[in-house]
Structures are given as C-alpha cells and as structure tokens.
Design a protein around this motif. Structure first.
Motif, short mmCIF file in Angstrom:
data_model
loop_
_atom_site.label_atom_id
_atom_site.label_comp_id
_atom_site.label_asym_id
_atom_site.label_seq_id
_atom_site.Cartn_x
_atom_site.Cartn_y
_atom_site.Cartn_z
N VAL A 176 35.96 36.08 -28.41
CA VAL A 176 34.77 36.85 -28.74
C VAL A 176 34.30 37.63 -27.52
O VAL A 176 34.09 37.06 -26.44
N ALA A 177 34.15 38.93 -27.68
CA ALA A 177 33.73 39.81 -26.59
C ALA A 177 32.21 39.96 -26.57
O ALA A 177 31.57 40.16 -27.60
N LEU A 178 31.64 39.85 -25.37
CA LEU A 178 30.20 40.00 -25.16
C LEU A 178 29.96 41.04 -24.08
O LEU A 178 30.80 41.24 -23.19
N LEU A 179 28.80 41.69 -24.15
CA LEU A 179 28.45 42.69 -23.15
C LEU A 179 27.72 42.02 -21.98
O LEU A 179 26.77 41.26 -22.18
N SER A 180 28.17 42.32 -20.77
CA SER A 180 27.55 41.75 -19.57
C SER A 180 26.26 42.50 -19.24
O SER A 180 26.21 43.73 -19.28
N ARG A 181 25.22 41.75 -18.92
CA ARG A 181 23.96 42.35 -18.48
C ARG A 181 23.50 41.58 -17.23
O ARG A 181 22.87 40.53 -17.35
N THR A 182 23.86 42.09 -16.10
CA THR A 182 23.48 41.44 -14.84
C THR A 182 22.65 42.41 -14.01
O THR A 182 22.69 43.62 -14.20
N LEU A 183 21.90 41.86 -13.07
CA LEU A 183 21.08 42.66 -12.17
C LEU A 183 21.31 42.21 -10.74
O LEU A 183 21.81 41.11 -10.49
N ASP A 184 20.91 43.08 -9.80
CA ASP A 184 20.97 42.69 -8.39
C ASP A 184 20.02 41.53 -8.13
O ASP A 184 20.22 40.74 -7.22
N ASN A 185 18.98 41.45 -8.94
CA ASN A 185 18.01 40.36 -8.86
C ASN A 185 18.67 39.08 -9.36
O ASN A 185 18.91 38.92 -10.56
N LEU A 186 18.98 38.16 -8.46
CA LEU A 186 19.72 36.95 -8.83
C LEU A 186 18.90 36.00 -9.71
O LEU A 186 19.46 35.10 -10.34
N ALA A 187 17.59 36.20 -9.75
CA ALA A 187 16.74 35.35 -10.59
C ALA A 187 16.87 35.72 -12.06
O ALA A 187 16.45 34.97 -12.94
N TYR A 188 17.46 36.90 -12.32
CA TYR A 188 17.55 37.37 -13.71
C TYR A 188 18.72 36.73 -14.44
O TYR A 188 19.84 36.68 -13.94
N HIS A 189 18.43 36.22 -15.63
CA HIS A 189 19.48 35.75 -16.54
C HIS A 189 19.20 36.37 -17.90
O HIS A 189 18.12 36.19 -18.46
N ASP A 190 20.16 37.12 -18.41
CA ASP A 190 19.93 37.84 -19.65
C ASP A 190 19.91 36.90 -20.85
O ASP A 190 20.91 36.22 -21.11
N PRO A 191 18.80 36.83 -21.57
CA PRO A 191 18.72 35.94 -22.73
C PRO A 191 19.63 36.36 -23.88
O PRO A 191 19.97 35.54 -24.73
N THR A 192 20.02 37.64 -23.89
CA THR A 192 20.88 38.12 -24.98
C THR A 192 22.18 37.33 -25.03
O THR A 192 22.69 37.02 -26.11
N TYR A 193 22.73 37.02 -23.86
CA TYR A 193 23.97 36.24 -23.81
C TYR A 193 23.79 34.89 -24.50
O TYR A 193 24.61 34.47 -25.32
N ASP A 194 22.70 34.21 -24.17
CA ASP A 194 22.43 32.89 -24.76
C ASP A 194 22.17 32.99 -26.27
O ASP A 194 22.63 32.13 -27.04
N ILE A 195 21.45 34.03 -26.67
CA ILE A 195 21.15 34.21 -28.09
C ILE A 195 22.44 34.43 -28.88
O ILE A 195 22.67 33.79 -29.92
N GLU A 196 23.27 35.31 -28.38
CA GLU A 196 24.52 35.64 -29.09
C GLU A 196 25.48 34.45 -29.13
O GLU A 196 26.10 34.19 -30.16
N THR A 197 25.59 33.74 -28.03
CA THR A 197 26.49 32.57 -28.03
C THR A 197 25.93 31.45 -28.91
O THR A 197 26.71 30.72 -29.53
N ASP A 198 24.61 31.33 -28.98
CA ASP A 198 24.01 30.35 -29.90
C ASP A 198 24.42 30.63 -31.33
O ASP A 198 24.84 29.72 -32.07
N PHE A 199 24.30 31.89 -31.74
CA PHE A 199 24.63 32.26 -33.12
C PHE A 199 26.13 32.11 -33.39
O PHE A 199 26.53 31.60 -34.45
N VAL A 200 26.95 32.55 -32.45
CA VAL A 200 28.41 32.46 -32.67
C VAL A 200 28.87 31.00 -32.65
O VAL A 200 29.73 30.61 -33.45
N ASP A 201 28.30 30.20 -31.77
CA ASP A 201 28.65 28.77 -31.75
C ASP A 201 28.29 28.10 -33.08
O ASP A 201 29.02 27.24 -33.57
N SER A 202 27.15 28.50 -33.65
CA SER A 202 26.75 27.96 -34.95
C SER A 202 27.73 28.37 -36.05
O SER A 202 28.10 27.56 -36.90
N LEU A 203 28.17 29.63 -36.00
CA LEU A 203 29.17 30.10 -36.96
C LEU A 203 30.48 29.34 -36.79
O LEU A 203 31.11 28.94 -37.77
#
Length: 265
Positions: free
Chosen positions: A37-64
């Motif tokens: 499964v391909a996902l789009l990377s969303r990273t920032l120079d700000n190391l404190a940032y973690h993109d919630p989209t990754y977690d949301i999408e993997t949650d749904f796909v894992d459920s499927l």
C-alpha cells in the motif's frame, strides 16, 4: 485426411488460447494474501511534527486488512506523482489518500473517510484580503491545487511537497496554503509560532478520501467496497486518531447547522 488433421490442429489452438486467457484472467481476479500500500509522505523540518494523516490512513487500511485477512506492507512516497507511478509500475497494489477520481487509468474505492479542507494564512489580517489578490501554495498534483485552479485564482504556486508548501508560507513567499485540516492543525500545534490562522472555508466541501488501484485489481477493490459498504459498527473500519476525531466532531456539529467556530488561532 489432411483436412481432418488441420481441423484438429485448429480446434486445439482455440482450446489452448481460451485456456491461456482464462488462466490470465483467473490470476488477475484472485484475492492476494499480501498487498503493498502506497502512502504520501508529509514531513517537515520541524522534528516535533508528526502527520496525523499517516496514522489515520493506516488505521483504516489495517481495519480493512483485518476484515479481508490481508497482510499489509506500507511504502511511503514523497510526491503525488510518485504515488501514481507506484500503481502504474505495480510497485504497490493500492494507493491511499486520494479524492480526485477523474483519472480513468485507475479504479477507486468507496469513501474510506471524509477530510475537511483548510487554509493556513501566514497572518490573521490576510483573512480579510480578497483570495484573488493573495499568493497561494498547494502540493503539486493534489486535489488542493485543482480546487484553487477551479476557483480561478491567479497566483498559485505548486510545491513539490507539504514541507516545501509550509516553508513558502513561513518565508513570506506565499500568503496561504490549502491542504488537509488535520495536517495543517498538527503543523500549527507542533510549532512555536503564534501568528497565522487556520480557517475551514465555506467555499470548499469536505473531501471523500478513497483508495486507488490498477484496473487489474478489480476483485480486490470489490471486496474492499463490500467491507466499506457495511456499517462501521459491524465492519470495525475506523480511526481513533485524535485529529481525525476532532475533524469528525466538527463536521457533525457543522452538518446539524449549529454554530461552530471555523477558525483556530
């Protein structure tokens, strides 16, 4: 005798050809045990940032995957175009996070989840400036660039990545970025900046996030849709991610016509 022999050979060729086509068709219409499964990377120079989209999408796909007894391997790609290329080159079976279904080269699932579109303004005063006078940025190839273009806005810069888009706003080269509400909200929450403002505008509807696949994956998509068409309480398809839950709650209140603040400092 020769005529009978030729008829026999012709008949065998037809049978062999039919068997070959059938075998090929059966192979493409067999449910796999493991998919990429391909996902789009969303990273920032700000190391404190973690993109919630990754977690949301993997949650749904894992459920499927749990419903369909599938093993999942996730592959992260840096751009929207590389996400599409992963499907084209069959590096991945599915791509998650797309809402634009206009490309006939792919087949799409039913809605996986809904996501609000938001604007992050470089400073609060820009909220009162005409959109046509502003400099906009969006991630190249995303639905957000298409939305801005359809509005007829003249000053749109297409950044290669989410990080580039945010940097252009931070540097003042762009006035505002259009993207996912949850991604922008997490970005603001991970930053020490106090200027700027997030707004969910009335002029953009909520996006239906879907799964895209190669046309050879008809059976896989059909089975995914069967699960998605079930009520969530039966299928278990969901995400407990806090940013997703905030977005869901905001939409629920908004859809009831209640007053709800669409801006966040």
């Amino acid at each position: 005798m020769n005529r009978l022999f030729l008829l026999f050979i012709s008949a065998m060729c037809v049978v062999f050809s039919t068997y070959t086509l059938s075998a090929t068709s059966d192979k493409s219409n067999t449910m796999p045990n493991k998919i990429k499964v391909a996902l789009l990377s969303r990273t920032l120079d700000n190391l404190a940032y973690h993109d919630p989209t990754y977690d949301i999408e993997t949650d749904f796909v894992d459920s499927l995957a749990k419903n369909l007894n599938l093993d999942i391997e996730y592959i992260v790609y840096p751009t929207v175009s590389s996400l599409h290329q992963a499907i084209d080159k069959k590096e991945a079976d599915l791509a998650v996070g797309l809402s634009d279904t206009s490309d006939s080269n792919y087949i799409y699932s039913q809605t996986l989840y809904q996501s609000s579109i938001a604007i992050w303004y470089r400073n609060k005063s820009l909220m009162h400036v005409s959109p046509s006078s502003m400099k906009w940025v969006c991630v190249k190839g995303s639905i957000y660039c298409k939305k801005l273009d359809l509005r007829g806005l003249p000053n749109i810069y297409e950044a290669e990545s989410f990080a580039d888009a945010i940097n252009l706003v931070n540097s003042g080269q762009a006035d505002a970025v259009l993207d996912s509400y949850v991604s922008l909200l997490a970005c603001v929450n991970s930053s020490t900046q106090t200027i700027g403002r997030i707004e969910i505008p009335d002029w953009f509807d909520t996006e239906n996030i879907r799964i895209a696949a190669h046309k050879n994956s008809q059976l896989l998509l059909q089975n995914i849709n069967l699960v998605l068409n079930q009520e969530a309480k039966f299928s278990g398809i969901h995400s407990d991610n806090i940013y997703h839950q905030i977005d869901v709650a905001r939409n629920a209140v908004s859809n009831k016509g209640a007053l709800f603040p669409k801006s966040l400092n």
